[in-house]
Design an enzyme around this catalytic site. Structure first.
Site, PDB file in Angstrom:
ATOM      1  N   CYS A 166     -17.392  39.212   0.122  1.00  0.00           N
ATOM      2  CA  CYS A 166     -17.240  40.719   0.265  1.00  0.00           C
ATOM      3  C   CYS A 166     -17.161  41.166  -0.971  1.00  0.00           C
ATOM      4  O   CYS A 166     -16.643  41.223  -1.977  1.00  0.00           O
ATOM      5  CB  CYS A 166     -15.628  40.553   0.814  1.00  0.00           C
ATOM      6  SG  CYS A 166     -14.833  42.135   1.489  1.00  0.00           S
TER       7      CYS A 166
ATOM      8  N   LYS B 142       0.722  -1.335  -0.010  1.00  0.00           N
ATOM      9  CA  LYS B 142       0.015   0.313  -0.093  1.00  0.00           C
ATOM     10  C   LYS B 142       0.909   1.468   0.231  1.00  0.00           C
ATOM     11  O   LYS B 142       2.053   1.544   1.057  1.00  0.00           O
ATOM     12  CB  LYS B 142      -0.463  -0.109   1.176  1.00  0.00           C
ATOM     13  CG  LYS B 142      -1.960  -0.870   1.315  1.00  0.00           C
ATOM     14  CD  LYS B 142      -2.958  -1.321   0.446  1.00  0.00           C
ATOM     15  CE  LYS B 142      -4.646  -0.544   0.549  1.00  0.00           C
ATOM     16  NZ  LYS B 142      -5.029  -0.282   2.033  1.00  0.00           N
TER      17      LYS B 142
ATOM     18  N   CYS C  75     -17.189  40.902   6.689  1.00  0.00           N
ATOM     19  CA  CYS C  75     -15.797  39.913   5.823  1.00  0.00           C
ATOM     20  C   CYS C  75     -14.780  40.123   7.689  1.00  0.00           C
ATOM     21  O   CYS C  75     -14.907  41.312   8.199  1.00  0.00           O
ATOM     22  CB  CYS C  75     -15.601  41.001   5.341  1.00  0.00           C
ATOM     23  SG  CYS C  75     -14.102  40.449   4.668  1.00  0.00           S
TER      24      CYS C  75
END
Ligand code: IVH
Length: 695
Positions: A449, A337, A431
């Site tokens: 924003c 793996k 914001c």
């Protein structure tokens, strides 16, 4: 089946060294079996695992060790003896003619060396040959052909019985319904082959994007998408999914006269079965196996399909027989793996980031977790809608995945781990940087924003401009940009080109040498390619790929500026949304000013990708028929388009060439009737390379 959640622990806490009595071992084994059965059910039946692969492997490993140590506690029904999950009854069950085994997985080089040592000892050979192949992360499928006709397709199920998915598999173009007979050897009366069905990474993202747009549940990863697409009761649904297949095994190969797996892999394509030619390699010894592992790990990210490791198989079929099988896996193969890309961790906090276009993105701050050798502390949560859909809260335990180069993603919540202390999160009204009011779209997928002078947006725009795929100004990291902004030296990208060495030297931590280096780097960035420049401008929806596409289709910046929306949508791959974004961008005074300033600073743009240059297939129409060896259908289509041609599906008066692969049929006859030149694959390749003259 499936134990209910209440009687199991998802990941039992267990220290194997502390288990010293048989009684303790019995309890531990029971707990582990329960947990593993539940996870098998989640993975195989529900396609919805709740722990990471690495965690699962660890549980299995502990169980195997305990069962090895206490052989009388071994039972026939232990998960260590089983393969996969229970098949779903709704599909109709089929018997596999030969058990479909699982693979033993390991993570370390030393385990692979041990595997080699065992093989050498048992076979009494100095260096057995191996074949290495990718370990695909898709869904195992068995295909049965009788006299060359596809009769049955099934999932692995529990290894003995699988689900009948014949009608679904028939919809995969790469699975021939009738085999070709182009091999030197005869087609066996009954041929049983196995392989992996998968969905390419890019197609997966596309599919998920579309599903998200249509408010359908997205898939966690390509494996789940492939499994969910094939284990469908309605084949029409499967037919619309971009499934592909690689075949990696033939049952009873020795009985069919083969001596090695390598021979099998050479023959399968001649019957029309798709084999991975690039990454299947024969290795003369274990050192070559190790090299191949390193190689596959390196190319992993560049492949268009997911792999999670490499499979190493003894090549010689007689040797395989000698080595035999364990109850659920062969002794002649091993899966090595790659480091796992999915892990569990906890969301400590959710913070909001403001991007270059003013988009607000919620970011999960995580309890640090090692994912495949990289420490991950943040993951994107995309938007408010996604947070609500996944029901993610601060304090939750989640699965995080790191795939390719994308920022880590929170894949899913593990709701079983909730204790009630988790807190809901909602996007702010203001914001977090400039404090201005933000705007959220109705579907809650976008929070913006609108203040383009917001410091965060300015900084992000500059950061994007100097990024690797753009101007590649390595000396300008985020910290330096912030420093330059805070000292009033830059506001936007063109300001970079006015910086002087003296100004930089006036700043903390800038010596003469580092200042000069940065100035040189900035200066060098003016010799630029058009596609990088376009990318750097930060046009919404224009990433590297799109920028390149634009550069291929417009020779100069001036040509692109003049292009209207219809001219843009005429380009294959450019949809209305991108066309609109590009057109709006070049019509905004502010953007044009920035471009002018950059040009005044002395930018020289060249365009090596311009189509008017290298277009060997310009204007030609192709029809492909039969099985091509060098390219898949999608690949060859893309190639033709890139070189200026078009690939269509049926032969008409307008067709310039028919390209035939193995097993082509009526289209070749149509071409002959219409006097259309017919090319084989090699001739087609010569045409692309400009070695053959066009008609
Ligand atoms: S050979 C007995 N080759 O891994 C040999 N399997 O854990 C088993 N797999 O169910 C099949 N890539 O889905 C083989 N190149 C590959 C493979 C592969 C992925 C999967 C397959 C199987 C699972 C076994």
């Amino acid at each position: 089946m499936a134990e209910t959640k209440s009687d199991i622990k998802l990941i039992p806490d267990m220290d194997i060294d502390e288990i010293s009595s048989k009684g303790d071992a019995e309890d531990a084994i029971e707990t582990l079996r329960k947990a593993i059965r539940y996870h098998d059910y989640r993975y195989y039946v529900e396609d919805d695992p709740v722990i990471s692969d690495a965690e699962y492997d660890k549980l299995m490993d502990t169980l195997e060790k305990l069962e090895d140590e206490y052989p009388d506690l071994q039972t026939e029904d232990s998960p260590t003896r089983q393969v996969g999950g229970e098949p779903k009854e709704e599909f109709g069950l089929v018997d596999h003619p030969e058990q479909m085994l699982s693979l033993k997985s390991v993570n370390e080089e030393k385990d692979v060396k041990n595997f080699d040592e065992t093989c050498r000892d048992e076979l009494d050979i100095d260096a057995p040959k191996y074949v290495c192949e990718p370990k695909y992360d898709g869904l195992a499928v068995e295909l049965i052909y009788e006299k060359g006709i596809l009769k049955q397709a099934s999932t692995r199920g529990d290894g003995q019985n699988g689900e009948d998915i014949t009608d679904n598999v028939r919809t995969i173009n790469e699975v021939p319904l009738k085999l070709l007979d182009e091999a030197d050897c005869d087609l066996p009366e009954t041929l049983v082959v196995r392989g992996e069905a998968y969905i390419p990474k890019e197609k997966f993202s596309e599919m998920n994007r579309r599903r998200a747009e249509e408010n359908e549940k997205t898939f966690a990863n390509p494996r789940n998408a492939a499994a969910g697409s094939l284990r469908q009761l309605d084949p029409k649904v499967t037919a619309n999914r971009p499934l592909h297949i690689y075949i990696y095994q033939m049952a009873s190969a020795e009985e069919h006269g083969f001596e090695s797996h390598w021979e099998v892999l050479q023959t399968l394509p001649k019957w029309g079965l798709r084999v991975n030619k690039d990454l299947s390699v024969q290795c003369k010894d274990i050192d070559e196996v190790i090299e191949q592992y390193q190689h596959s790990k390196e190319v992993r990210e560049d492949l268009d399909y997911e792999i999670d490791g490499m499979v190493c198989k003894v090549d010689d079929l007689k040797s395989r027989k000698k080595l035999g099988n364990r109850s659920n896996s062969p002794r002649w193969a091993i899966a090595w793996k790659f480091p796992s890309k999915r892990e569990r961790t906890v969301i400590r906090d959710i913070k909001v980031q403001v991007g270059r276009t003013g988009k607000l993105t919620p970011v999960a701050h995580l309890k640090p977790v090692d994912i495949g050798g990289v420490e991950v502390t943040r993951a994107s949560l995309h938007n408010q809608n996604e947070i609500e859909e996944k029901d993610i809260r601060i304090g939750d335990t989640v699965i995080v995945e790191r795939a390719g180069d994308v920022i880590p993603q929170v894949i899913k919540l593990i709701s079983d781990e909730r204790d009630g202390s988790e807190e809901k999160f909602t996007m702010p009204d203001e914001c977090p940087v400039c404090g201005g009011e933000v705007v959220m779209s109705e579907d809650k997928k976008q929070t913006q924003c609108p203040n383009i002078d917001c410091e965060a947006q300015k900084r992000e725009r500059i950061q994007h401009f100097v990024a690797k795929e753009a101007m590649d100004i390595e000396g300008l990291g985020k910290k330096r940009i912030v420093k330059l902004m805070n000292n009033g030296l830059i506001e936007d990208a063109p300001d970079l080109y006015d910086l002087t060495k003296e100004e930089l030297m006036g700043l903390e931590r800038f010596g003469e040498k580092s200042a000069q280096n940065l100035i040189d780097e900035i200066e060098e960035s003016k010799e630029q390619t058009l596609d990088r420049f376009l990318y750097a401008l930060g046009i919404p929806h224009v990433g590297s790929h799109m920028a390149r596409l634009l550069a291929e289709n417009f020779d100069t910046l001036g040509d692109l500026k003049k292009a209207d929306e219809p001219a843009l949508t005429d380009i294959n791959e450019i949809g209305p949304e991108v066309a609109r974004a590009v057109s709006v961008f070049f019509n905004e005074e502010r953007n044009l000013e920035i471009i002018d300033k950059l040009m005044d600073a002395g930018f020289k743009l060249k365009n090596p990708h311009a189509k008017s240059g290298d277009q060997p297939l310009g204007g030609l129409k192709f029809v492909f028929t039969g099985q091509l060896e060098k390219w898949s259908r999608d690949e060859v289509k893309e190639l033709v388009e890139r070189l200026g041609g078009r690939a269509t599906s049926s032969v008409s008066q307008e067709t310039d060439y028919v390209v035939k692969g193995a097993g082509s049929g009526s289209k070749v006859d149509d071409a002959r009737e219409n006097d259309i030149p017919i090319l084989d694959e090699d001739e087609f390749k010569e045409l692309l390379e400009g070695k053959k003259n066009r008609v």
